[in-house]
Design a protein around this motif. Structure first.
Motif, mmCIF file in Angstrom:
data_model
loop_
_atom_site.group_PDB
_atom_site.id
_atom_site.type_symbol
_atom_site.label_atom_id
_atom_site.label_comp_id
_atom_site.label_asym_id
_atom_site.label_seq_id
_atom_site.Cartn_x
_atom_site.Cartn_y
_atom_site.Cartn_z
ATOM 1 N N SER B 727 -30.251 15.835 -61.925
ATOM 2 C CA SER B 727 -29.936 17.029 -62.697
ATOM 3 C C SER B 727 -28.443 17.199 -62.866
ATOM 4 O O SER B 727 -27.656 16.883 -61.985
ATOM 5 C CB SER B 727 -30.540 18.236 -61.990
ATOM 6 O OG SER B 727 -29.519 19.073 -61.532
ATOM 7 N N THR B 730 -27.787 23.603 -63.926
ATOM 8 C CA THR B 730 -28.697 24.410 -63.118
ATOM 9 C C THR B 730 -29.907 24.731 -63.968
ATOM 10 O O THR B 730 -29.835 24.761 -65.191
ATOM 11 C CB THR B 730 -28.035 25.722 -62.689
ATOM 12 O OG1 THR B 730 -27.483 26.331 -63.865
ATOM 13 C CG2 THR B 730 -26.934 25.449 -61.687
ATOM 14 N N LEU B 733 -34.163 20.355 -62.755
ATOM 15 C CA LEU B 733 -34.156 19.533 -61.536
ATOM 16 C C LEU B 733 -33.823 18.084 -61.821
ATOM 17 O O LEU B 733 -33.408 17.342 -60.957
ATOM 18 C CB LEU B 733 -35.530 19.594 -60.865
ATOM 19 C CG LEU B 733 -35.857 20.933 -60.236
ATOM 20 C CD1 LEU B 733 -37.281 20.944 -59.765
ATOM 21 C CD2 LEU B 733 -34.911 21.195 -59.086
ATOM 22 N N ASP B 747 -36.462 23.875 -63.291
ATOM 23 C CA ASP B 747 -36.445 24.492 -61.966
ATOM 24 C C ASP B 747 -36.918 25.923 -62.138
ATOM 25 O O ASP B 747 -36.121 26.845 -62.370
ATOM 26 C CB ASP B 747 -35.016 24.439 -61.418
ATOM 27 C CG ASP B 747 -34.927 25.029 -60.028
ATOM 28 O OD1 ASP B 747 -33.831 24.990 -59.447
ATOM 29 O OD2 ASP B 747 -35.955 25.524 -59.516
ATOM 30 N N HIS B 750 -35.437 28.772 -60.111
ATOM 31 C CA HIS B 750 -34.093 29.190 -60.517
ATOM 32 C C HIS B 750 -34.206 30.368 -61.483
ATOM 33 O O HIS B 750 -33.522 31.376 -61.347
ATOM 34 C CB HIS B 750 -33.382 27.999 -61.161
ATOM 35 C CG HIS B 750 -32.138 28.370 -61.881
ATOM 36 N ND1 HIS B 750 -30.923 28.460 -61.244
ATOM 37 C CD2 HIS B 750 -31.924 28.673 -63.173
ATOM 38 C CE1 HIS B 750 -30.006 28.801 -62.126
ATOM 39 N NE2 HIS B 750 -30.575 28.936 -63.298
ATOM 40 N N ALA B 789 -34.869 14.062 -53.376
ATOM 41 C CA ALA B 789 -34.023 15.166 -53.839
ATOM 42 C C ALA B 789 -34.836 16.134 -54.654
ATOM 43 O O ALA B 789 -34.619 17.352 -54.617
ATOM 44 C CB ALA B 789 -32.872 14.595 -54.657
ATOM 45 N N ARG B 792 -36.560 18.557 -52.373
ATOM 46 C CA ARG B 792 -35.605 19.460 -51.721
ATOM 47 C C ARG B 792 -35.167 20.515 -52.714
ATOM 48 O O ARG B 792 -35.143 21.709 -52.424
ATOM 49 C CB ARG B 792 -34.407 18.681 -51.193
ATOM 50 C CG ARG B 792 -34.701 17.920 -49.905
ATOM 51 C CD ARG B 792 -33.426 17.684 -49.103
ATOM 52 N NE ARG B 792 -32.367 17.133 -49.936
ATOM 53 C CZ ARG B 792 -32.279 15.865 -50.287
ATOM 54 N NH1 ARG B 792 -33.176 14.995 -49.882
ATOM 55 N NH2 ARG B 792 -31.293 15.454 -51.049
ATOM 56 N N ASN B 793 -34.857 20.082 -53.916
ATOM 57 C CA ASN B 793 -34.414 21.023 -54.957
ATOM 58 C C ASN B 793 -35.511 21.993 -55.341
ATOM 59 O O ASN B 793 -35.255 23.116 -55.758
ATOM 60 C CB ASN B 793 -33.969 20.253 -56.203
ATOM 61 C CG ASN B 793 -32.633 19.583 -55.983
ATOM 62 O OD1 ASN B 793 -31.880 19.987 -55.107
ATOM 63 N ND2 ASN B 793 -32.366 18.541 -56.746
ATOM 64 N N THR B 796 -36.313 24.359 -51.737
ATOM 65 C CA THR B 796 -35.272 25.185 -51.131
ATOM 66 C C THR B 796 -35.173 26.556 -51.808
ATOM 67 O O THR B 796 -35.224 27.585 -51.124
ATOM 68 C CB THR B 796 -33.922 24.444 -51.157
ATOM 69 O OG1 THR B 796 -34.088 23.183 -50.525
ATOM 70 C CG2 THR B 796 -32.849 25.243 -50.462
ATOM 71 N N GLU B 810 -31.625 14.887 -45.927
ATOM 72 C CA GLU B 810 -32.298 13.788 -46.625
ATOM 73 C C GLU B 810 -32.935 12.803 -45.651
ATOM 74 O O GLU B 810 -33.945 12.177 -45.941
ATOM 75 C CB GLU B 810 -31.272 13.048 -47.495
ATOM 76 C CG GLU B 810 -31.916 12.062 -48.451
ATOM 77 C CD GLU B 810 -30.891 11.396 -49.344
ATOM 78 O OE1 GLU B 810 -29.869 12.038 -49.630
ATOM 79 O OE2 GLU B 810 -31.113 10.243 -49.729
#
Lengths: 149, 905
Positions: B727, B730, B733, B747, B750, B789, B792-793, B796, B810
């Motif tokens: 990404s 913002t 992802l 995302d 977001h 990733a 995680r993105n 989170t 990671e």
């Protein structure tokens, strides 16, 4: 005086001789198929009357640094030999005559010679003002076989 | 002695002994056959005579003793039962041994065979060898000195250990079992094909009889040389035909004679190939005897059924499969077939069946060896694999039974508890496999525990000529033997199939399986011969190796031809990827690729074995990414770019009438299911149309629902979670390629996070119950480990929206270090399972074993949850196992463990 027929050939300015008993053909400027992943001294394979001949570059084999002859003027020659049922082609610059050489007239190989060449040589002859290094087919090809193992 | 004379003697006698062997076995099953016993006697008589004439004293005395016994049997003075036949067979083995030495040294070996001769004589006199008698034991005991030689000649290997041989050869127990049966009963092993032979051969054996011998003897090397010459004739003929095709007009006068020449050459070729063909039965000759002896020795009842022994095969191939077959049949008898007691207990007939069949199939000969025994013991194999360190425990645990079975082909593998003299000095199936592959064949195996095993061997009819596909790689032509090739896939820019990359390694998705690929051009260091910007069509040759498949990428495919395989010069034989070379019709020499050799460059990705240069990480990634296929909802919103959101994150899909939207402080809201939900759009601006129907994606956060209005819902697709582009902005992802389109993965959290927070600000009271301010909760810290990733993105923000503080890592190793240095800062650990280097299980174990970290609850996180995974997770120390897209489940478990934790604290 017992003599044996040898074929004389040269690479660069150096002259060599090999017993004809193992030689079957001499090819002129043969075209061979490259073999991927093979060591540099193997030029490739070619078809000679249905036999597959594995071609070795004698320049590399004998570690001769001299420049190759110009391709447009001179074309390489290939001496085909049989060793334990397999045919090998030895790429050289020129093939000269077939001459009679007598083993009793040969001098021992000088120790100052390049070790890789020494291992293949069996004697030194004088022929018409040239010094000729006699090579043994077994050592030329046999060592290559061991290299691969 | 004259060498020629000796040679002739050896050849003839060897043949006679083979015949005697076979005939004795037939006789055992069919004792009431006077012509048969007659014929055996005559053969023995001839041998005795010839040996005497040539002054081969040792052989002569042995033959004489055997002949005497046979005479008694022929004259009816001695019943034809297992004992005398066994003894004569023993004597024949000894004769074979002496002949072997004779051939080597030109003289008989030193020593004598007095014990054996004594037994033969004793039996002739009727002192021994009748129905059950204790003396039987002493007979065999005294025969012991002979046995090492006996078993040696049987096994044709020179390194037998005398102790092992004698011990296992102890006939005492087996004789007892045999002795129990009344004398006239037929002995256990039956080579069913045998009964047909005696009568036919009998008539042929008539001395100076009517049957004229239609065969001649010819030296093998002569046939070989003829074969070579014909091979070259074929190649030259091909060249001439090629030239003719090219120069048709100029050479038309040659056309007819050339056609004729071609025809004759083809027939000559067929004829010579025929000349070298022999019935495969020749390779099977020893098998009935071996089974018979094994039955006696092991106390098992076994039938050997041979079918298709007249199937013809090149002589050389027969030589090469003889030993592998013997080994496999021995294995079947020794390890496969159970004892009669075991069989009855398992509800099987007492007599085990070993079925060997040969047949022609499309240019190959297919042999199947099937037994109805106990099949391969998966647990025993697993144990051995772990003992020998051939595979890691984790990989083994995940492996299918079928792949585990393949380990028997691994070098140095042998599950025999003791190496019996019968079938193993650790020689093993790997040697069998190598021998078969050496002749260009393949071997496959299927086995069912408790039911039996089937081995299938497929070998080319002749070694010399094979069917091969001619392909083009980087401007050079090469041949790929047809035998291992299962299919051909053509890939164009427009086709459905695509080459994808997993951690740099090319793979192809073919019918839901991931196929590892080898780029032959780069492997062979060849330059591309395609013009820049030219056609990008490539081909993938799918080949089978063992139980797995892989693909080879080539530039062009020409055609399939029969080629004459010429071996590589010795200096080239170390190039594992080539198995030979050949001359094509146009005179060009090309290399023949070795499918197995190419497969080996892939390292362990195929076989699942741990050794090899290719990193386990690559394989793990392939495996883990295979699992992590995600359903995505693809839609358009605002711009032309395709967008997608994982389906599991979406609570509902609705269609709303834009007229029903209401606005609060300029932000759109909607009355939805009894509450007011905020509306968002991807672009962030709220200039929505006033009218019309629009699709809406409904998301649920812990606090409330949010609706996202989009322009158009396109599709729901399955895609592996591998981001092509990470990404850059913002709200996104990353980017995936879905159906050839670049698709942004949105995302969602977001967007929602923005709205929910501002919502909070503008509307302090919630219209939905259960609203609690994030600020009022002590912010609990969650340690989150996942190598992807993407996840995680994804998670989170979701966890943060729910009010937790997230520490993301990671790699488990890093997380562990952080934990150890600061154990009190973390309230809960959330971890992925499939990670390279240290996986979730190992991580959990490490955490639970550390006293400072033990109390931190661990939750495992995985793409697919099933009971196996949950059990494994729990065993490693995880409290629970949650699916990656189950937000509800995850959040509730986290709350549960944290609530629990705080109560305990």
């Amino acid at each position: 005086m017992k003599t044996e027929k040898h074929v004389l050939f040269s690479i660069g300015s150096q002259m060599f001789a090999m017993s004809v008993s193992d030689v079957t053909d001499v090819l002129h400027n043969p075209v061979s198929t490259r073999i991927p992943l093979a060591v540099p001294e193997i030029v490739g394979v070619l078809n000679m009357r249905g036999y597959i001949v594995t071609v070795l570059d004698m320049r590399v084999r004998l570690n001769i640094q001299e420049d190759k002859p110009k391709p447009d003027i001179d074309t390489p020659m290939c001496i085909v030999v049989v060793f334990r049922g397999t045919r090998y082609g030895l790429m050289v610059d020129y093939v000269h005559d077939v001459v009679d050489l007598s083993a009793s007239l040969s001098a021992p190989v000088p120790p100052s010679l390049d070790p890789s060449v020494r291992s293949m040589a069996v004697g030194v002859y004088q022929h018409q003002k040239h010094l000729v290094l006699a090579l043994d087919i077994t050592k030329i090809v046999g060592i290559s076989e061991n290299l691969a193992a | 002695m004259d060498d020629g004379l000796l040679q002739d003697f050896l050849v003839e006698t060897t043949e006679s002994i083979e015949k005697i062997d076979q005939d004795l076995l037939s006789l055992e099953k069919d004792p009431n056959n006077p012509p048969l016993i007659d014929s055996i006697f005559r053969l023995m008589h001839t041998i005795k005579g010839t040996c005497g004439f040539l002054e081969l004293k040792r052989l002569a005395s042995l033959a004489h003793a055997a002949e005497t016994l046979l005479g008694k049997m022929r004259d009816g003075e001695k019943p034809i039962t297992q004992e005398p036949i066994s003894l004569i067979l023993e004597a024949m083995d000894q004769v074979k041994f002496i002949i072997a030495v004779l051939e080597e040294d030109k003289v008989e070996p030193e020593g004598d065979d007095n014990p054996l001769i004594a037994s033969l004589d004793a039996m002739s006199r009727g002192e021994i060898g009748g129905p059950p008698e204790p003396e039987a034991h002493s007979v065999s005991a005294s025969a012991q000195p002979v046995e090492p030689a006996l078993l040696e000649s049987l096994e044709e290997s020179s390194d037998s250990e005398p102790e092992a041989v004698v011990v296992s050869a102890a006939p005492a127990p087996s004789l007892k079992t045999v002795a129990k049966a009344p004398a006239p009963e037929k002995p256990k092993p039956e080579a069913k094909s045998e009964p047909k032979k005696p009568s036919a051969e009998d008539s042929a054996e008539e001395k100076g009889g009517a049957a004229v011998d239609q065969t001649i003897r010819i030296r093998v090397d002569l046939v070989e040389s003829l074969m070579n010459l014909v091979g070259e004739l074929v190649l030259t003929r091909n060249q001439l035909l090629q030239l003719m095709r090219q120069e048709q007009d100029n050479l038309s006068v040659f056309a007819t004679p050339l056609q004729h020449l071609s025809h004759v050459t083809s027939e000559l070729q067929d004829g010579i190939v025929q000349a070298r063909m022999q019935p495969v039965g020749n390779a099977w000759k020893k098998l009935p005897r071996i089974i018979r002896d094994l039955s006696v020795e092991l106390g098992k009842k076994m039938d050997l059924i041979l079918v298709g022994e007249e199937t013809e095969l090149d002589r050389q191939v027969i030589e090469m499969i003889r030993d592998p077959l013997i080994h496999m049949v021995r294995n079947a008898a020794d390890h496969g077939v159970e004892t009669p007691a075991e069989r009855l207990a398992a509800g099987k007939p007492e007599t085990g069946q070993i079925h060997l069949q040969a047949r022609h199939e499309g240019g190959y000969i297919v042999m199947t060896l099937k037994d109805d025994g106990r099949g391969l013991n998966i647990d025993a194999i697993k144990k051995k694999v772990l003992e020998k360190g051939l595979c890691s425990p984790e990989k083994l645990a995940d492996m299918e039974d079928e792949k585990i079975q393949q380990f028997i082909f691994a070098p140095g593998f042998s599950t025999a508890a003791t190496l019996t003299s019968v079938s193993g000095r650790g020689v093993g199936m790997d040697v069998v496999c190598t021998n078969i592959e050496r002749i260009g064949g393949v071997i496959q195996m299927a086995s069912q525990q408790g039911q039996g095993s089937t081995f299938t061997i497929k070998i080319p009819l002749t070694l010399a000529i094979i069917s091969a596909m001619i392909v083009g790689i980087g401007g050079q032509r090469m041949a790929i033997p047809q035998l291992g090739v299962s299919e051909l896939v053509r890939i164009t820019p427009q086709s459905d199939h695509k080459i994808e990359f997993l951690k740099g390694a090319p793979v192809l998705r073919l019918r839901n399986k991931l196929l590892p690929l080898v780029d032959l051009r780069s492997l062979l260091h060849l330059e591309s011969d395609k013009p820049e910007g030219g056609s990008t069509t490539i081909f993938i040759v799918v080949a089978r190796v063992g139980a797995s498949h892989f693909g080879m990428i080539v530039d062009r495919v020409f055609d399939t031809e029969d080629i004459v395989v010429k071996p590589l010069a010795p200096i080239l034989q170390n190039l594992g990827v080539f198995s030979g070379n050949t001359i094509l019709g146009d005179g060009q020499v090309i290399m023949i690729l070795d499918t197995n050799g190419v497969a080996q460059t892939l390292g362990d990705t195929l076989t699942g074995q741990d050794s090899g240069p290719t990193t386990p990480a690559v394989k793990k990634t392939i495996a883990s990414n295979l699992e992590e296929q995600v359903s995505l909802l693809v839609f358009r919103a605002g711009t032309k770019t395709m967008k997608a959101i994982p389906l599991a994150m979406i609570a509902r899909l609705e269609e709303i009438d834009l007229k029903t939207l209401e606005y609060t402080t300029d932000k759109p809201v909607l009355q939805y299911r009894g509450s007011l939900i905020p509306i968002v759009t991807i672009s962030g601006d709220y200039h929505l149309a006033e009218e019309g129907i629009a699709p809406m994606l409904v998301f649920n956060t812990k606090k409330q629902s949010v609706g996202m209005i989009v322009d158009e819902i396109i599709d729901i697709v399955q895609a592996p979670m591998h981001l092509t582009l990470p990404s850059e902005g913002t709200g996104i992802l990353g980017t995936l390629i879905i159906n050839n389109q670049a698709t942004d993965i949105v995302d969602a959290y977001h967007h929602m996070h923005k709205v929910v927070n501002t919502w909070q600000d503008s509307m302090p009271m919630s219209t939905k119950g259960g609203f609690s301010s994030a600020a009022s909760k002590r912010s609990q810290r969650i340690l989150f480990v996942d190598d992807s990733a993407f996840f995680r993105n994804l998670l989170t923000p979701m966890l943060e929206t729910a009010g937790y503080t997230v520490l993301g890592f990671e790699a488990a190793a890093d997380a562990l270090r952080a934990l150890k240095s600061d154990p009190d800062t973390v309230d809960l650990i959330l971890s992925d399972i499939e990670m390279p280097e240290m996986n979730g299980f190992a991580f959990a174990k490490a955490v639970t074993e550390d006293p400072t970290l033990q109390n931190i609850p661990l939750i495992a996180f995985t793409a697919h949850v099933n009971s196996d995974m949950t059990i494994k997770a729990r065993k490693s120390g995880f409290r629970e196992c949650v699916a990656k897209f189950d937000r509800e489940g995850l959040l509730s478990h986290i709350a549960h463990f944290l609530g629990h934790h705080s109560v305990a604290a």
